[in-house]
Motif scaffolding. Structure first.
Motif, mmCIF file in Angstrom:
data_model
loop_
_atom_site.group_PDB
_atom_site.id
_atom_site.type_symbol
_atom_site.label_atom_id
_atom_site.label_comp_id
_atom_site.label_asym_id
_atom_site.label_seq_id
_atom_site.Cartn_x
_atom_site.Cartn_y
_atom_site.Cartn_z
ATOM 1 N N GLU A 175 13.281 70.124 4.182
ATOM 2 C CA GLU A 175 13.764 70.024 5.564
ATOM 3 C C GLU A 175 12.738 70.536 6.572
ATOM 4 O O GLU A 175 12.501 69.917 7.617
ATOM 5 C CB GLU A 175 15.075 70.796 5.720
ATOM 6 C CG GLU A 175 15.629 70.770 7.137
ATOM 7 C CD GLU A 175 16.856 71.656 7.314
ATOM 8 O OE1 GLU A 175 17.266 71.853 8.477
ATOM 9 O OE2 GLU A 175 17.399 72.157 6.301
ATOM 10 N N GLY A 176 12.125 71.687 6.283
ATOM 11 C CA GLY A 176 11.178 72.278 7.221
ATOM 12 C C GLY A 176 9.955 71.415 7.443
ATOM 13 O O GLY A 176 9.520 71.203 8.584
ATOM 14 N N VAL A 177 9.389 70.899 6.351
ATOM 15 C CA VAL A 177 8.216 70.032 6.458
ATOM 16 C C VAL A 177 8.577 68.755 7.207
ATOM 17 O O VAL A 177 7.832 68.293 8.086
ATOM 18 C CB VAL A 177 7.652 69.700 5.067
ATOM 19 C CG1 VAL A 177 6.578 68.619 5.159
ATOM 20 C CG2 VAL A 177 7.083 70.953 4.412
ATOM 21 N N ASN A 178 9.719 68.175 6.884
ATOM 22 C CA ASN A 178 10.143 66.943 7.561
ATOM 23 C C ASN A 178 10.318 67.159 9.060
ATOM 24 O O ASN A 178 9.978 66.294 9.867
ATOM 25 C CB ASN A 178 11.453 66.432 6.958
ATOM 26 C CG ASN A 178 11.252 65.808 5.596
ATOM 27 O OD1 ASN A 178 10.165 65.364 5.258
ATOM 28 N ND2 ASN A 178 12.317 65.778 4.797
ATOM 29 N N ARG A 179 10.840 68.324 9.442
ATOM 30 C CA ARG A 179 11.032 68.607 10.866
ATOM 31 C C ARG A 179 9.693 68.663 11.586
ATOM 32 O O ARG A 179 9.545 68.139 12.696
ATOM 33 C CB ARG A 179 11.781 69.930 11.054
ATOM 34 C CG ARG A 179 12.005 70.269 12.516
ATOM 35 C CD ARG A 179 12.624 71.640 12.695
ATOM 36 N NE ARG A 179 13.936 71.727 12.074
ATOM 37 C CZ ARG A 179 14.670 72.843 12.046
ATOM 38 N NH1 ARG A 179 14.188 73.961 12.599
ATOM 39 N NH2 ARG A 179 15.847 72.863 11.466
ATOM 40 N N ILE A 180 8.717 69.313 10.956
ATOM 41 C CA ILE A 180 7.394 69.419 11.575
ATOM 42 C C ILE A 180 6.762 68.044 11.739
ATOM 43 O O ILE A 180 6.236 67.699 12.802
ATOM 44 C CB ILE A 180 6.485 70.338 10.734
ATOM 45 C CG1 ILE A 180 6.992 71.782 10.804
ATOM 46 C CG2 ILE A 180 5.033 70.257 11.213
ATOM 47 C CD1 ILE A 180 6.321 72.722 9.830
ATOM 48 N N LEU A 181 6.832 67.235 10.684
ATOM 49 C CA LEU A 181 6.253 65.895 10.743
ATOM 50 C C LEU A 181 6.909 65.065 11.846
ATOM 51 O O LEU A 181 6.234 64.345 12.587
ATOM 52 C CB LEU A 181 6.416 65.186 9.398
ATOM 53 C CG LEU A 181 5.631 65.759 8.216
ATOM 54 C CD1 LEU A 181 6.024 65.045 6.927
ATOM 55 C CD2 LEU A 181 4.136 65.644 8.444
ATOM 56 N N SER A 182 8.232 65.189 11.962
ATOM 57 C CA SER A 182 8.964 64.419 12.964
ATOM 58 C C SER A 182 8.642 64.890 14.378
ATOM 59 O O SER A 182 8.381 64.086 15.274
ATOM 60 C CB SER A 182 10.466 64.521 12.702
ATOM 61 O OG SER A 182 11.202 63.869 13.701
ATOM 62 N N THR A 183 8.646 66.211 14.578
ATOM 63 C CA THR A 183 8.419 66.759 15.913
ATOM 64 C C THR A 183 7.008 66.463 16.415
ATOM 65 O O THR A 183 6.809 66.098 17.582
ATOM 66 C CB THR A 183 8.652 68.276 15.922
ATOM 67 O OG1 THR A 183 9.994 68.555 15.494
ATOM 68 C CG2 THR A 183 8.432 68.859 17.310
ATOM 69 N N LEU A 184 6.031 66.620 15.542
ATOM 70 C CA LEU A 184 4.636 66.418 15.942
ATOM 71 C C LEU A 184 4.203 64.963 15.823
ATOM 72 O O LEU A 184 3.092 64.610 16.223
ATOM 73 C CB LEU A 184 3.716 67.318 15.114
ATOM 74 C CG LEU A 184 3.954 68.823 15.276
ATOM 75 C CD1 LEU A 184 2.968 69.613 14.422
ATOM 76 C CD2 LEU A 184 3.854 69.247 16.732
ATOM 77 N N ASN A 185 5.101 64.145 15.245
ATOM 78 C CA ASN A 185 4.848 62.707 15.144
ATOM 79 C C ASN A 185 3.515 62.410 14.455
ATOM 80 O O ASN A 185 2.671 61.659 14.962
ATOM 81 C CB ASN A 185 4.873 62.059 16.534
ATOM 82 C CG ASN A 185 4.947 60.541 16.457
ATOM 83 O OD1 ASN A 185 5.481 59.982 15.498
ATOM 84 N ND2 ASN A 185 4.405 59.879 17.463
ATOM 85 N N ILE A 186 3.331 63.024 13.298
ATOM 86 C CA ILE A 186 2.117 62.822 12.510
ATOM 87 C C ILE A 186 2.518 62.308 11.137
ATOM 88 O O ILE A 186 3.462 62.800 10.513
ATOM 89 C CB ILE A 186 1.312 64.123 12.388
ATOM 90 C CG1 ILE A 186 0.797 64.528 13.775
ATOM 91 C CG2 ILE A 186 0.143 63.970 11.420
ATOM 92 C CD1 ILE A 186 -0.002 65.809 13.788
ATOM 93 N N GLN A 187 1.810 61.325 10.655
ATOM 94 C CA GLN A 187 2.110 60.703 9.374
ATOM 95 C C GLN A 187 1.827 61.667 8.223
ATOM 96 O O GLN A 187 0.866 62.448 8.272
ATOM 97 C CB GLN A 187 1.276 59.435 9.188
ATOM 98 C CG GLN A 187 1.627 58.317 10.146
ATOM 99 C CD GLN A 187 3.067 57.864 9.962
ATOM 100 O OE1 GLN A 187 3.539 57.645 8.848
ATOM 101 N NE2 GLN A 187 3.773 57.724 11.077
#
Length: 211
Positions: A175-187
């Motif tokens: 969940e934590g990693v997914n949130r970061i990827l989503s928020t920062l919009n980085i693949q």
């Protein structure tokens, strides 16, 4: 090439997020040799940026001594680290009361916490190279705030910090990693995850399985 790093545990691609875990031949060398071809670097906190293993062992030794127990370091790492649900294998105790003790003693010993040599300078180097950096930790915000101040980490600009108290699910849930990827919009393919423990590896593996 991820395989060029001497890691204890590693995975080539984790949900296409590359992973480097704590190196048996020297964490300092691995930290200083991070590949530069990623846009986002997600760091674990304890044991990755902070050299906290000696402190955590001392914390748990003090906690268990208050219950009249003196487990070995191996028992502490095997049972107390990462999963508080296994504490009852050592003692029958109210979990909330136990966690309050852990928090209290951790606070008492916080002045002893140090960053790994070169960690802050490496983080600042990444920022100066226009890389995104993030923290993903199971520790609560109230625990890491004073430590970042004491160690000088508050001088580092993290693009995002995700703490355990903001998550419904702790590591190894992704969940934590997914949130970061989503928020920062980085693949994910442009992201490197840097951690030191088996739960960090499982976090990445579970993230991969979710795709």
């Amino acid at each position: 090439d991820l395989h060029s790093f001497p890691t204890r545990r590693s995975s080539d691609l984790v949900h296409d997020v590359s992973l480097i875990s704590n190196a048996s031949l020297g964490w300092y060398n691995s930290l200083m040799s991070l590949p530069t071809n990623y846009d986002l670097y997600i760091f674990d906190f304890d044991g990755t940026i902070l050299d906290t293993l000696p402190n955590w062992l001392l914390i748990y030794q003090k906690v268990f001594s208050e219950y009249g127990l003196h487990p070995s370091d191996h028992q502490i790492i095997d049972i107390a680290f990462y999963n508080h649900d296994r504490i009852n294998e050592l003692i029958t105790v109210d979990k909330e009361h136990y966690l309050e003790k852990v928090t209290r003693i951790k606070h008492e010993l916080r002045d002893q916490v140090r960053c790994f040599p070169g960690a802050i300078s490496k983080l600042m180097e990444l920022v100066s190279d226009n890389k995104k950096i993030a923290l993903c930790t199971s520790s609560f915000q109230r625990m890491i705030d004073p430590i970042t101040h004491l160690t000088g980490l508050d001088k580092v600009h993290f693009d995002q910090i995700v703490t355990g108290d903001t998550l419904k699910h702790q590591k190894p849930n992704p969940e934590g990693v997914n949130r970061i990827l989503s928020t920062l919009n980085i693949q994910p393919s442009r992201t490197l995850y840097v951690g030191d423990s088996y739960p960090d590896l499982l976090t990445a593996q579970k993230d991969r399985k979710s795709t």
